[in-house]
Design an enzyme around this catalytic site. Structure first.
Site, mmCIF file in Angstrom:
data_model
loop_
_atom_site.group_PDB
_atom_site.id
_atom_site.type_symbol
_atom_site.label_atom_id
_atom_site.label_comp_id
_atom_site.label_asym_id
_atom_site.label_seq_id
_atom_site.Cartn_x
_atom_site.Cartn_y
_atom_site.Cartn_z
ATOM 1 N N THR A 187 0.496 -0.942 0.020
ATOM 2 C CA THR A 187 -0.205 0.034 -0.433
ATOM 3 C C THR A 187 0.887 1.263 0.145
ATOM 4 O O THR A 187 0.700 2.443 -0.180
ATOM 5 C CB THR A 187 -0.811 -0.054 1.566
ATOM 6 O OG1 THR A 187 -0.242 -0.170 2.662
ATOM 7 C CG2 THR A 187 -1.997 -0.935 1.006
ATOM 8 N N SER A 217 0.798 -2.601 7.816
ATOM 9 C CA SER A 217 0.013 -3.379 7.984
ATOM 10 C C SER A 217 -1.429 -2.321 7.042
ATOM 11 O O SER A 217 -0.839 -0.963 6.841
ATOM 12 C CB SER A 217 -0.054 -3.219 8.759
ATOM 13 O OG SER A 217 -2.054 -3.703 8.612
ATOM 14 N N TYR A 256 -8.210 -6.500 10.236
ATOM 15 C CA TYR A 256 -7.263 -5.823 11.056
ATOM 16 C C TYR A 256 -6.989 -6.126 12.479
ATOM 17 O O TYR A 256 -5.984 -6.120 13.087
ATOM 18 C CB TYR A 256 -7.698 -4.516 10.082
ATOM 19 C CG TYR A 256 -7.051 -3.462 10.894
ATOM 20 C CD1 TYR A 256 -5.766 -3.517 10.109
ATOM 21 C CD2 TYR A 256 -6.987 -2.377 10.942
ATOM 22 C CE1 TYR A 256 -4.550 -2.227 10.540
ATOM 23 C CE2 TYR A 256 -6.992 -1.571 11.987
ATOM 24 C CZ TYR A 256 -5.361 -1.163 11.457
ATOM 25 O OH TYR A 256 -4.741 -0.326 11.346
HETATM 26 P P1 NAD Z 1 -0.428 3.062 5.178
HETATM 27 O O1 NAD Z 1 -0.648 1.822 4.548
HETATM 28 O O2 NAD Z 1 -0.007 4.736 4.507
HETATM 29 O O3 NAD Z 1 1.591 2.337 5.082
HETATM 30 C C1 NAD Z 1 1.197 1.683 5.381
HETATM 31 C C2 NAD Z 1 2.754 0.812 4.793
HETATM 32 O O4 NAD Z 1 3.090 -1.136 5.501
HETATM 33 C C3 NAD Z 1 3.162 0.611 3.363
HETATM 34 O O5 NAD Z 1 4.403 1.068 3.378
HETATM 35 C C4 NAD Z 1 2.651 -0.777 2.506
HETATM 36 O O6 NAD Z 1 3.784 -1.500 1.990
HETATM 37 C C5 NAD Z 1 3.216 -1.521 4.582
HETATM 38 N N1 NAD Z 1 3.334 -2.739 4.111
HETATM 39 C C6 NAD Z 1 2.045 -2.754 4.580
HETATM 40 N N2 NAD Z 1 2.483 -5.010 4.769
HETATM 41 C C7 NAD Z 1 4.107 -5.217 4.459
HETATM 42 C C8 NAD Z 1 4.657 -6.121 4.740
HETATM 43 N N3 NAD Z 1 3.866 -7.457 4.621
HETATM 44 N N4 NAD Z 1 6.150 -6.106 4.046
HETATM 45 C C9 NAD Z 1 6.196 -4.972 4.256
HETATM 46 N N5 NAD Z 1 5.295 -3.507 4.117
HETATM 47 C C10 NAD Z 1 4.268 -3.907 4.651
HETATM 48 O O7 NAD Z 1 -0.684 3.432 6.266
HETATM 49 P P2 NAD Z 1 -0.405 4.310 7.278
HETATM 50 O O8 NAD Z 1 -2.123 4.622 8.061
HETATM 51 O O9 NAD Z 1 0.806 4.667 7.268
HETATM 52 O O10 NAD Z 1 -0.453 3.255 9.106
HETATM 53 C C11 NAD Z 1 0.917 2.617 9.291
HETATM 54 C C12 NAD Z 1 0.702 1.587 10.478
HETATM 55 O O11 NAD Z 1 0.524 2.858 11.439
HETATM 56 C C13 NAD Z 1 -0.094 0.644 10.428
HETATM 57 O O12 NAD Z 1 0.283 -0.388 11.068
HETATM 58 C C14 NAD Z 1 -1.896 1.449 10.810
HETATM 59 O O13 NAD Z 1 -1.985 0.051 11.049
HETATM 60 C C15 NAD Z 1 -1.493 2.058 11.561
HETATM 61 N N6 NAD Z 1 -2.545 2.539 12.551
HETATM 62 C C16 NAD Z 1 -2.592 4.128 11.068
HETATM 63 C C17 NAD Z 1 -3.820 4.572 11.163
HETATM 64 C C18 NAD Z 1 -4.235 5.962 11.021
HETATM 65 O O14 NAD Z 1 -4.881 6.806 10.869
HETATM 66 N N7 NAD Z 1 -3.240 6.600 9.577
HETATM 67 C C19 NAD Z 1 -4.404 4.405 12.252
HETATM 68 C C20 NAD Z 1 -4.265 3.568 13.583
HETATM 69 C C21 NAD Z 1 -3.347 2.355 13.491
#
Ligand code: NAD
Ligand code: UDP
Length: 317
Positions: free
Chosen positions: A35, A75, A150
């Site tokens: 992603t 994730s 999730y």
């Molecule tokens: P995002 O999708 O922009 O970033 C997630 C990154 O993880 C991506 O670069 C993706 O390529 C990488 N990734 C996913 N699976 C992978 C794997 N198996 N191996 C290697 N890389 C992998 O999402 P985000 O909003 O930046 O979220 C980042 C983290 O923060 C996540 O763990 C998410 O659960 C957590 N989070 C985000 C929010 C929010 O509001 N943005 C809220 C709660 C928790």
């Protein structure tokens, strides 16, 4: 420190990467780009304090050299089933990165004697029956519902993180992140803020799912990054317990849509679409623990954060 950051090509991870480098740390990003976007990191190419490794952390992790801290942010994070980048379209990879990816990253931290920080989520509270949510609330999650791939993966991630702390003595931290927004979110991952801004800049109707009466509390990315960095550095009693990081400024989804229309001058009416099943009806962080432990609270008001985010999306419209 030399820091391993999984998910560093994503929205939060890339901002965290910038901050850690600015603070003088060296950063190794591991990301499989499922992603994430290389455009979030392209400005770091060629730096000798930055390394990018394209790899799936659910399979294995090999990082040569010393590692002083491991930050696990990999994730998928969008719940929207209408997007190919949401976790409903990536159910098994989402379960695996929350379970196997967390196990592997904890293994790296354990073997290197590194500090560990898990990116957990307000989703572990599910559709909450306690409001606002503090860290003692154990949640209300359907283990087989549409969001379970999730939510349950993150709940397992918290459980195994605490087990590595209690059993192996790993120096762990757990951040329960509430809705965060800002530049570098994917325009097409289906989350409310990027969806609404993309639609508004195109002069289209904003798509509100259900009545729009469901609530969220939106935190600007700079505030979140500040809280994460403080949590990573924190010492003393309580630092291993989960900590909510988010902005308590709660609002309805309809109010968010109307605010984005006002800021962009979009005159198209709201388009109401079918409600998401399993959509939490209310969400607001109680951040008393973060205030006490980290001296942290968010300072960016919604209009200021939305303006910066809208400006960053303009070239794409
Ligand atoms: P995002 O999708 O922009 O970033 C997630 C990154 O993880 C991506 O670069 C993706 O390529 C990488 N990734 C996913 N699976 C992978 C794997 N198996 N191996 C290697 N890389 C992998 O999402 P985000 O909003 O930046 O979220 C980042 C983290 O923060 C996540 O763990 C998410 O659960 C957590 N989070 C985000 C929010 C929010 O509001 N943005 C809220 C709660 C928790
Ligand atoms: N939402 C919406 N229209 C959209 C995208 C999302 O009404 O185009 C709603 C969604 O149903 C949810 C809220 O906005 O109630 C926040 O959704 P998001 O995907 O941003 O995050 P989460 O549900 O994980 O908090």
């Amino acid at each position: 420190m030399r820091i391993l950051l999984t998910g560093g090509a994503g929205f939060i991870g890339s901002h965290l990467c910038d901050r850690l480098l600015a603070d003088g740390h060296r950063v190794v990003v591991v990301d499989n780009l499922v992603t994430g976007q290389m455009s979030n990191l392209v400005h770091l190419a060629g730096r000798d304090d930055f390394l990018f490794l394209k790899s799936d952390v659910s399979n294995f992790i090999f990082v040569p050299g010393e590692v002083d801290a491991v930050l696990h942010f990999a994730s998928p994070a969008s719940p929207n089933p209408r997007s190919p980048f949401g976790y409903p379209a990536l159910p098994i990879p989402t379960l695996k990165v929350g379970a196997l990816g967390t196990h592997h990253t904890l293994g790296v931290a354990h073997s290197r004697g590194a500090r560990y920080l898990l990116a957990s989520t307000s989703e572990i509270y599910g559709d909450p029956q306690v409001h606002p949510q503090d860290e003692t609330y154990v949640g209300h999650v359907d283990p087989i519902g549409p969001r379970s791939v999730y939510d349950e993966a993150k709940r397992f991630a918290e459980a195994i993180t605490m087990a590595y702390h209690r059993f192996h003595g790993v120096d762990t931290r757990i951040a329960r992140i509430f809705n965060t927004y800002g530049p570098r979110m994917r325009a097409d991952d289906g989350r409310a803020v990027p969806n609404f801004i993309t639609q508004a800049l195109a002069g289209q109707a904003l798509t509100v799912y259900g009545t729009g009466a469901q609530t969220r509390s939106f935190c600007y990315i700079d505030d979140l990054i500040d809280g994460l960095v403080r949590l990573l550095a924190a010492e003393g009693p309580g630092v291993h317990e989960p900590v909510n990081l988010g902005n308590p400024n709660e609002m309805t989804v309809l109010a968010l849509a109307e605010r984005i229309n006002a800021l962009t001058g979009n005159r198209s009416p709201i388009r109401y679409e079918a409600a998401e099943s399993d959509d939490p009806q209310q969400r607001q962080p109680d951040i008393a623990r973060a205030r006490a432990l980290l001296g942290w609270s968010p300072s960016t008001d919604l209009d200021a954060g939305l303006r910066r985010t809208v400006d960053s999306f303009r070239p794409r419209a």
